[in-house]
Structure formats: structure tokens, C-alpha cells
Design a protein around this motif. Structure first.
Motif, PDB file in Angstrom:
ATOM      1  N   VAL A  18       1.067  -1.222  -0.019  1.00 40.54           N
ATOM      2  CA  VAL A  18      -0.050  -0.161   0.150  1.00 40.54           C
ATOM      3  C   VAL A  18       0.925   1.217   0.086  1.00 40.54           C
ATOM      4  O   VAL A  18       1.739   1.433   0.887  1.00 40.54           O
ATOM      5  CB  VAL A  18      -0.949   0.001   1.471  1.00 40.54           C
ATOM      6  CG1 VAL A  18      -1.865   1.068   1.173  1.00 40.54           C
ATOM      7  CG2 VAL A  18      -1.703  -1.150   1.564  1.00 40.54           C
ATOM      8  N   TRP A 166       1.944  -2.144   4.361  1.00 32.65           N
ATOM      9  CA  TRP A 166       1.447  -0.754   4.385  1.00 32.65           C
ATOM     10  C   TRP A 166       2.767   0.108   4.450  1.00 32.65           C
ATOM     11  O   TRP A 166       3.285  -0.139   5.399  1.00 32.65           O
ATOM     12  CB  TRP A 166       0.694  -0.486   5.566  1.00 32.65           C
ATOM     13  CG  TRP A 166       0.185   0.707   5.606  1.00 32.65           C
ATOM     14  CD1 TRP A 166       1.079   2.157   6.009  1.00 32.65           C
ATOM     15  CD2 TRP A 166      -1.106   1.717   5.266  1.00 32.65           C
ATOM     16  NE1 TRP A 166       0.557   3.305   5.846  1.00 32.65           N
ATOM     17  CE2 TRP A 166      -0.773   3.180   5.280  1.00 32.65           C
ATOM     18  CE3 TRP A 166      -2.167   1.139   4.861  1.00 32.65           C
ATOM     19  CZ2 TRP A 166      -1.893   3.776   4.929  1.00 32.65           C
ATOM     20  CZ3 TRP A 166      -3.055   2.380   4.476  1.00 32.65           C
ATOM     21  CH2 TRP A 166      -3.118   3.291   4.616  1.00 32.65           C
ATOM     22  N   SER A 202      -6.938   2.279   6.302  1.00 34.24           N
ATOM     23  CA  SER A 202      -5.659   1.073   6.495  1.00 34.24           C
ATOM     24  C   SER A 202      -6.322   0.059   7.048  1.00 34.24           C
ATOM     25  O   SER A 202      -6.070  -1.131   7.012  1.00 34.24           O
ATOM     26  CB  SER A 202      -4.775   1.761   7.405  1.00 34.24           C
ATOM     27  OG  SER A 202      -4.960   2.219   8.792  1.00 34.24           O
ATOM     28  N   TYR A 205      -7.784  -2.157   4.364  1.00 32.22           N
ATOM     29  CA  TYR A 205      -6.684  -3.166   3.821  1.00 32.22           C
ATOM     30  C   TYR A 205      -6.487  -4.313   4.745  1.00 32.22           C
ATOM     31  O   TYR A 205      -6.195  -5.345   4.044  1.00 32.22           O
ATOM     32  CB  TYR A 205      -5.541  -1.994   3.659  1.00 32.22           C
ATOM     33  CG  TYR A 205      -5.442  -1.041   2.698  1.00 32.22           C
ATOM     34  CD1 TYR A 205      -5.303  -1.717   1.107  1.00 32.22           C
ATOM     35  CD2 TYR A 205      -5.732   0.204   2.636  1.00 32.22           C
ATOM     36  CE1 TYR A 205      -5.186  -0.813  -0.006  1.00 32.22           C
ATOM     37  CE2 TYR A 205      -5.924   1.039   1.518  1.00 32.22           C
ATOM     38  CZ  TYR A 205      -5.376   0.517   0.266  1.00 32.22           C
ATOM     39  OH  TYR A 205      -5.453   1.202  -0.755  1.00 32.22           O
ATOM     40  N   MET A 218       1.978  -3.579   9.151  1.00 35.01           N
ATOM     41  CA  MET A 218       1.714  -2.204   9.403  1.00 35.01           C
ATOM     42  C   MET A 218       2.844  -1.406   9.555  1.00 35.01           C
ATOM     43  O   MET A 218       3.606  -1.340  10.501  1.00 35.01           O
ATOM     44  CB  MET A 218       0.834  -1.897  10.382  1.00 35.01           C
ATOM     45  CG  MET A 218       0.464  -0.275  10.740  1.00 35.01           C
ATOM     46  SD  MET A 218       0.269   0.877   9.310  1.00 35.01           S
ATOM     47  CE  MET A 218      -1.172   0.157   8.837  1.00 35.01           C
ATOM     48  N   THR A 224      -4.382   0.723  12.908  1.00 34.65           N
ATOM     49  CA  THR A 224      -4.788  -0.247  12.334  1.00 34.65           C
ATOM     50  C   THR A 224      -5.020  -1.799  12.929  1.00 34.65           C
ATOM     51  O   THR A 224      -6.256  -1.952  13.073  1.00 34.65           O
ATOM     52  CB  THR A 224      -3.864  -0.360  10.983  1.00 34.65           C
ATOM     53  OG1 THR A 224      -3.523   0.851  10.428  1.00 34.65           O
ATOM     54  CG2 THR A 224      -4.547  -1.171   9.847  1.00 34.65           C
ATOM     55  N   LYS A 244       4.064  -1.707  14.983  1.00 28.53           N
ATOM     56  CA  LYS A 244       3.650  -0.823  13.694  1.00 28.53           C
ATOM     57  C   LYS A 244       4.722   0.205  13.743  1.00 28.53           C
ATOM     58  O   LYS A 244       5.601   0.558  14.710  1.00 28.53           O
ATOM     59  CB  LYS A 244       2.367  -0.144  14.148  1.00 28.53           C
ATOM     60  CG  LYS A 244       2.207   0.709  15.506  1.00 28.53           C
ATOM     61  CD  LYS A 244       0.828   1.003  15.885  1.00 28.53           C
ATOM     62  CE  LYS A 244       1.108   1.639  17.280  1.00 28.53           C
ATOM     63  NZ  LYS A 244      -0.041   1.939  18.092  1.00 28.53           N
TER      64      LYS A 244
END
Length: 442
Positions: A18, A166, A202, A205, A218, A224, A244
Motif C-alpha cells: 500500500v 503498508w 488502513s 486494507y 503495518m 490499524t 507498527k
């Protein structure tokens, strides 16, 4: 050696990213150049690091691929989503991270990576203005369209497995709301009710990836997958999740340097961190609501390494109501620097009899150059975890992440100490390879 049931890395591995910006195009270009023998994957643990397995006479130091089955770089097939329609070659040129001479040898391959329309909500990243965006009825429709993208990608490329990563901009901060994020049923109901305030793009996704049997990573500080509803979905689909925020520059320094102060039993009065950067990430973070998301992730690192409650004499001083040292983080958007981020740390410490000293660290780093190998490692190790049947939060990947996921509902404290994180990583690789996890975190 114990028996392991890790499935072999056979066939092609799809990597759907992403965001097709500076980090992603640097990651993709590097992998393609390494495959041609025109570059080296410097900074990648999966490609270079060696882990000890066995003890005494049985001791050996092996690369990851000699302990566990890891996908080969030749087997990776890339795809992406982005709000801007430019292909990966155009994006790589526009990002101005790599020189043209380091992009052109793989121009043909990069040109074939054309981003799918992004699931996007401008309220979550006000500074982005791309038009390569899905037309969706509601958040549930957003999920359904993303699931269809993943299925289509699998069908068209013939890949065996897919990992979704992501590497897009930081979204505005979404506080965890127990009523909506606490259970999978509540999250799904909110998506169907088009609750735009609590459901970030997000999350759509992540939901789509896990539902289609793809591990999800992430790489930004977004909330997310850091919510009980997503943990529940990861358990249900038996897929790994990790996050993350990529640990690239300043936080890498912090998680590696703070242990020096702690191990040497020196005191800390304050730690001031500031950053300047000028790429698209910097532009988005110039918006206060987006910066807050990043600030939460960057602040959390130090507090779990140097704990005032454990050593009040050393860390129970400063300007923060005199309960602990003062910790400040700043990010400033400065376009002339582009991707060449500067992290500057001023650390006020004290020693014997309380006498003050200072440490200053100036890290002139290249954000995408540090992030690209992390992307590779996170993708390959998440794929490994999936094949090993390790699902839910992958704590062993904390080494690569700024604000490691943890079960805060049960009071779990994340491990932010770089060398303890490295032990977790090594032990997980050992276990998946059928060896004993023989190092302790203490």
C-alpha cells in the motif's frame, strides 16, 4: 533438533504494497537490482545475519535461509495500490532517493508495476491530492473492492502466497474505542454502517488482507491492527499480523543507545529529539493530526527501556511533574532535504553524585535506504510465520518496528530494548528451524 511443521517456501510470493512512494520504490528497485547481481541487499537481516544454533561442540552460525525455508528474492512478484497513477519507474524517479543509473537497469520491470486504485479518504491524509482512488459506497464496499484486488492479483500473476505491507503515509490518529474496536463483530458492523470516524482506510486494507489469507504488516504508526478486533480476525483467519511503524532512524538510535544509559546505571534528566525531513511523509506529518499518530509511536520507545518506577533515583527526575525525565519528540517538514532525514538528539544525563553530562547524536540518514531492507525482512519473515502456523501478533518482529504491537488490554508492556528484541527474533528463527530457543531475555 525438534521436528517442525514449517511448510517449504515453494512457488512465487506476491508482495502487495500500500503506497508506491519513496520507501516502496526503493524497496522494489533494490530487490530487482539484487536479483540481477547489480546491487547488494545491505541492511537486510534475512540476507546477511547469522544466528548461532546449538551449543558447545554442536555450535554453528548459520544464515536464516540455512535454518528455515525463506522465500528467494527471485520468487517475489510485486504489486501496489496508490493514490497517484504513476508506475513504479516514474515514482522511483520522482522520489529522488536513488540515482537514475541505479533505477534504469530494471526500468522495464518497474514500468510493469502499475498501482491499483487506492482505498482512500482525504480526511485521513489531507495533504495528499491523488486521483487514482476507488469509488466506494461505504467502508464495507472498500473492503470488498480490496479483497477483489487481491484475488485478481493472485489470479493474474499465479503467485502461491501474498503478503500485504503498508508503506503509505501516516493517517490521522484514531484513538482505540472499545465499543467499535473491541470485537470483530463491532468492527464489521461499523464498516457496514460506514463509520468513517472510527474506521480508517488502513483498517480496510488489513481486514481485506487477513480475510484473503495474507499476512498484514503495518509500516506506519496507524492504529490499524493494534486493536482487539483485528487480533480476533487474525486468530480466526490464522494469519500473522505485525506492526507498527518501521524503525529506521532516530528510534533505532534510541532503542540501541538508551540501553547504554540503563546498563551503566547512569541517570537521565531529559531526552530531546527533533527531525527534519522533506519527502511525502514529511508533508503528511506537517499536519498536526497526522503528527500526533507518529508522536505516540516515537514517545513510547524510551519509557519501556528506562522505567522511573524501577529506578526512581535514575529516571524519576525532570520536568514532567518531577515524576520522570523529560522526553520531547519533534518532526519538522523541510522540503530541501527530501528523503535525507536528519535526526538530532540532545540527551541530558547525570552521573556520580548527580553531576550533569550531555550526549548529542546527529544522524544524517536516508529514510528510504534504511526502510527498504526492513520491508524485505518483514515480508519474508511474515511469510515464514504464516507457513509455520504462527498467527496473530508476531512479537518476534518487534526488532524492525518503532512501536511494537502488544496486548495492552492485559497490561502487557512492549519490549523496546533493541538487544532484547534481537533475542526474540533469534529465538523465533531457532524454534521455526527446529532448534532450541536457548537465549533468555532478562
Amino acid at each position: 533438533m525438534a521436528k517442525t511443521n514449517v511448510k517449504k517456501a515453494e512457488g512465487k510470493l506476491g508482495v502487495l504494497v500500500v503506497g508506491l512512494g519513496a520507501v516502496t520504490t526503493t524497496f522494489m528497485t533494490g530487490v530487482l537490482m539484487v536479483r540481477k547481481g547489480l546491487a547488494k541487499p545491505v541492511g537486510s537481516m534475512t540476507q546477511y545475519d547469522k544466528i548461532r544454533v546449538g551449543k558447545g561442540a554442536d555450535k554453528k552460525y548459520l544464515k536464516y535461509e540455512d535454518i528455515v525455508s525463506i522465500a528467494k528474492l527471485d520468487d517475489i512478484v510485486f504489486g501496489a495500490w496508490d493514490v497517484y497513477p504513476e508506475n513504479a519507474y516514474q515514482s522511483a524517479i520522482n522520489a529522488e532517493v536513488l540515482k537514475e543509473k541505479d533505477i534504469n537497469p530494471v526500468k522495464d520491470e518497474l514500468e510493469k508495476i502499475v498501482p491499483m486504485k487506492a482505498a482512500f479518504d482525504k480526511n485521513y491524509a489531507k495533504r495528499l491530492t491523488g486521483n487514482n482512488v476507488k469509488n466506494v459506497k461505504d467502508r464495507w464496499d472498500m473492503v470488498e473492492q480490496l479483497r477483489e484486488d487481491i484475488r485478481k492479483f493472485k489470479k493474474e500473476t499465479g503467485v502461491n502466497r501474498v503478503v500485504v505491507l503498508w508503506a503509505a503515509s501516516t493517517e490521522i490518529y484514531v484513538p482505540v474505542d472499545e465499543k467499535i474496536h473491541g470485537t470483530l463483530a463491532a468492527l464489521e458492523a461499523a464498516m457496514k454502517a460506514d463509520d468513517k470516524e472510527h474506521i480508517a482506510p488502513s483498517m480496510c486494507y488489513a481486514y481485506a488482507a487477513l480475510s484473503e489469507g495474507c499476512p498484514f504488516i503495518m509500516g506506519a504508526p496507524n492504529t490499524t491492527v493494534d486493536i482487539p478486533a483485528m487480533w480476533e480476525l487474525a486468530e480466526k483467519t490464522q494469519m500473522p499480523i505485525a506492526g507498527k511503524d518501521f524503525k529506521t532512524g532516530q528510534t533505532l538510535v534510541k532503542s540501541g543507545f538508551a540501553p547504554i544509559i540503563g546498563t551503566r546505571c547512569l541517570g537521565l534528566s531529559g531526552w530531546f529529539s527533533t527531525n527534519i525531513l522533506g519527502n511525502r511523509d514529511g508533508l503528511v506529518l506537517d499536519e498536526p493530526a497526522n503528527f500526533h499518530t507518529k508522536e505516540v509511536s516515537k514517545l513510547s520507545t524510551l519509557e519501556s527501556i528506562l522505567v522511573p518506577e524501577e529506578q526512581p533515583d535514575l529516571y524519576g527526575h525532570g520536568n514532567d511533574e518531577d515524576t520522570q525525565y523529560y522526553h520531547k519528540v519533534r518532526i519538522n517538514y523541510y522540503p530541501p532535504r527530501n528523503d535525507n532525514k536528519e535526526g538530532w538528539d540532545n540527551i541530558d544525563i547525570f552521573g556520580w553524585m548527580g553531576y550533569p553530562m550531555q550526549i548529542k547524536i546527529n544522524f544524517l540518514c536516508r529514510d528510504s535506504i534504511l526502510a527498504a531492507p526492513l520491508c524485505l525482512d518483514l515480508v519474508l519473515l511474515s511469510d515464514l510465520a504464516a507457513r509455520a502456523g504462527r498467527y496473530g501478533t508476531q512479537r518476534f518482529l518487534s526488532f524492525f518496528l518503532k512501536s511494537p504491537m502488544h496486548d495492552y488490554t492485559k497490561g502487557e508492556v512492549p519490549v523496546n530494548h533493541l538487544f532484547q528484541q534481537y533475542v526474540m527474533l533469534k529465538n523465533a528463527i531457532r524454534e521455526m528451524g527446529g532448534y532450541e530457543a536457548d537465549e533468555e531475555i532478562d
